[in-house]
Write an enzyme that holds these catalytic residues in place. Structure first.
Site, short mmCIF file in Angstrom:
data_model
loop_
_atom_site.label_atom_id
_atom_site.label_comp_id
_atom_site.label_asym_id
_atom_site.label_seq_id
_atom_site.Cartn_x
_atom_site.Cartn_y
_atom_site.Cartn_z
CG HIS A 164 -3.42 3.16 1.78
ND1 HIS A 164 -3.66 2.69 0.52
CD2 HIS A 164 -3.55 2.09 2.62
CE1 HIS A 164 -3.92 1.40 0.58
NE2 HIS A 164 -3.87 1.01 1.83
CB CYS A 195 -0.93 0.01 1.20
SG CYS A 195 -1.96 -1.44 1.29
CG ASN A 217 -6.55 -1.44 0.53
OD1 ASN A 217 -5.85 -0.91 -0.33
ND2 ASN A 217 -6.06 -1.84 1.70
O1 UT7 Z 1 -3.54 -1.27 3.68
C1 UT7 Z 1 -3.41 -1.95 4.86
C2 UT7 Z 1 -4.40 -3.05 4.75
N1 UT7 Z 1 -5.26 -3.37 5.81
C3 UT7 Z 1 -5.76 -2.55 6.76
O2 UT7 Z 1 -5.44 -1.43 6.91
C4 UT7 Z 1 -6.79 -3.18 7.66
C5 UT7 Z 1 -6.74 -2.66 9.07
N2 UT7 Z 1 -7.73 -3.30 9.90
C6 UT7 Z 1 -9.07 -3.12 9.75
O3 UT7 Z 1 -9.48 -2.42 8.84
C7 UT7 Z 1 -10.00 -3.76 10.73
O4 UT7 Z 1 -9.26 -4.35 11.78
C8 UT7 Z 1 -10.95 -4.83 10.11
C9 UT7 Z 1 -11.94 -4.15 9.17
C10 UT7 Z 1 -10.16 -5.86 9.32
C11 UT7 Z 1 -11.72 -5.53 11.21
O5 UT7 Z 1 -12.47 -4.58 11.94
P1 UT7 Z 1 -12.48 -4.62 13.53
O6 UT7 Z 1 -13.37 -3.54 13.97
O7 UT7 Z 1 -11.04 -4.57 13.99
O8 UT7 Z 1 -13.14 -6.00 13.82
P2 UT7 Z 1 -12.57 -7.24 14.67
O9 UT7 Z 1 -11.41 -7.87 13.93
O10 UT7 Z 1 -12.37 -6.83 16.09
O11 UT7 Z 1 -13.78 -8.23 14.61
C12 UT7 Z 1 -14.98 -7.97 15.32
C13 UT7 Z 1 -15.93 -9.11 15.04
C14 UT7 Z 1 -15.29 -10.47 15.23
O12 UT7 Z 1 -16.29 -11.34 15.72
P3 UT7 Z 1 -16.38 -11.69 17.28
O13 UT7 Z 1 -15.07 -12.32 17.64
O14 UT7 Z 1 -16.60 -10.37 17.97
O15 UT7 Z 1 -17.56 -12.61 17.36
C15 UT7 Z 1 -14.92 -10.90 13.83
O16 UT7 Z 1 -14.87 -12.30 13.69
O17 UT7 Z 1 -16.33 -9.06 13.65
C16 UT7 Z 1 -16.06 -10.32 13.04
N3 UT7 Z 1 -15.73 -10.08 11.63
C17 UT7 Z 1 -16.68 -9.96 10.69
N4 UT7 Z 1 -18.03 -10.05 10.74
C18 UT7 Z 1 -18.70 -9.88 9.59
C19 UT7 Z 1 -14.52 -9.89 11.06
N5 UT7 Z 1 -14.65 -9.66 9.75
C20 UT7 Z 1 -15.99 -9.70 9.50
C21 UT7 Z 1 -16.76 -9.55 8.32
N6 UT7 Z 1 -18.09 -9.64 8.42
N7 UT7 Z 1 -16.18 -9.29 7.13
#
Ligand code: UT7
Length: 351
Positions: free
Chosen positions: A278, A128, A308
């Site tokens: 980004h 990125c 992204n």
């Molecule tokens: O260019 C660099 C590339 N990447 C990034 O910059 C990504 C950086 N990170 C993020 O954008 C975020 O961490 C995510 C969007 C990937 C995840 O968001 P979050 O608010 O950190 O969610 P989380 O990982 O804490 O997950 C919360 C819940 C979990 O379920 P439980 O354990 O609370 O039951 C996940 O399993 O959401 C669940 N979850 C989803 N649910 C529905 C994770 N992904 C999804 C999904 N749909 N796609």
């Protein structure tokens, strides 16, 4: 003195729009199925990422990363009023190369019809952050007189390397396909603020395994030891991410590099027309804007409809908003990026 100037800009996204509502119904070839394939939904994706839709290439094998790069490159070269044969250096940033080697820049060179020209071809691997890293390289090449017309392209084909099951949903919902390109050249000027004014590139290899895609492990023989068609053993072919660690480091890296860019150049937000971060997650960008106290009306995003696109996000976003009539020639832009590696950085340039 010689300064580097952006001579042209172009971008390209494939036609297929995949909405958040359609995404859970896609199989591993991103074909729509009758039944839901992954447990995710529009509400979760929109709330946690800001993304509503993204673009995908066809899955018939007809489009590679170099094809996306070609479309963006052609538009940037035309925008610069140049012919492809005038390009003497290509820098191509991608994490989704056409094949393992050679690099994708030579495929782009061939598709541009300039394979027989004296044109240096570089692939860079900064994910990125590739646009800022590539801009720094191009700026150095041009200022030293090494090359005169540098084509810098960010191009990504993500849709073929995503895990469309619930296991891969955290990564799968984020990424889209697309490309952005600029053509850079020298400009003789006494204005120290002209053209590419500032670039800074950083890395911290401690974060290397917080966001990675293995596919193969060259330390081992054979270096691919899984059945790519078997869901239980093929995780190596999908990106793996510790989302929370990436999120926190992204906010920190982009805030710090944005603040450093202003401090080191002595500019303030009054001198900057647009902030182009980004595009990884709208929440990351909102946090950066809040912490770095960036005027909200100067922020340009496209993640809502392109997701992204890693190396492509910055030129793609600038070009999108130029087409909407917001960004104009001569506007000064501060771009800030963060990605896998970890790598990050910032640049200030007039468009
Ligand atoms: O260019 C660099 C590339 N990447 C990034 O910059 C990504 C950086 N990170 C993020 O954008 C975020 O961490 C995510 C969007 C990937 C995840 O968001 P979050 O608010 O950190 O969610 P989380 O990982 O804490 O997950 C919360 C819940 C979990 O379920 P439980 O354990 O609370 O039951 C996940 O399993 O959401 C669940 N979850 C989803 N649910 C529905 C994770 N992904 C999804 C999904 N749909 N796609």
């Amino acid at each position: 003195m010689i300064r580097t100037q952006i001579l042209g800009l172009g971008s390209y996204v494939p036609d297929r729009v995949v909405t958040n509502s359609e995404l859970p119904f896609l199989n591993d070839r991103h074909e729509r199925q009758e039944t839901q394939q992954s447990e995710t939904n529009d509400e979760w994706i929109a709330k946690r990422t800001g993304i509503r839709e993204r673009r995908y290439v066809p899955n018939d094998g007809s489009v590679a990363t170099s094809d996306l790069a070609l479309q963006a490159a052609k538009r940037a070269i035309a925008d610069a009023n140049l012919e492809p044969g005038e390009i003497d250096c290509i820098i191509l940033g991608t994490l989704s190369p056409d094949i393992h080697f050679p690099g994708t820049a030579v495929f782009l060179q061939k598709k541009l019809g300039i394979a027989d020209r004296n044109c240096a071809c570089f692939d860079i691997r900064q994910q990125c952050s590739a646009f800022v890293y590539g801009l720094q390289m191009a700026d150095a090449f041009i200022k030293t007189g090494m090359y005169k017309r540098v084509l810098l392209v960010g191009a990504e084909l993500h849709s073929h390397s995503l895990d469309y099951s619930t296991r891969g949903r955290d990564v799968m919902v984020l990424f889209g396909d697309g490309a952005g390109a600029v053509v850079l050249g020298p400009q003789e000027t006494d204005d120290p603020r002209a053209g590419v004014m500032y670039t800074a590139a950083h890395a911290d290899g401690n974060g290397a395994m917080d966001l990675y895609l293995k596919i193969f492990d060259i330390a081992k023989a054979p270096y691919v030891d899984y059945d790519a068609r078997d869901r239980e053993q093929n995780q190596a072919k999908y990106p793996q991410m510790d989302g929370k660690r990436v999120f926190l480091n992204a906010v920190r890296g982009m805030v710090m590099s944005t603040q450093a860019a202003l401090a080191k150049t002595g500019l303030s937000w009054d001198d900057i027309a647009w902030f182009v971060p980004h595009q990884a997650n709208l929440r990351i960008n909102e946090k950066v804007v809040e912490v770095a106290k960036i005027p909200a009306d100067k922020v340009l995003n496209t993640i809502q409809f392109y997701g992204n696109t890693t190396a492509a996000t910055v030129p793609l976003t600038i070009d999108y908003w130029r087409q909407q009539g917001k960004v104009k020639r001569g506007d000064r832009i501060l771009a800030s990026v963060f990605g896998s590696g970890f790598t990050w950085g910032a640049a200030i340039f007039t468009f």
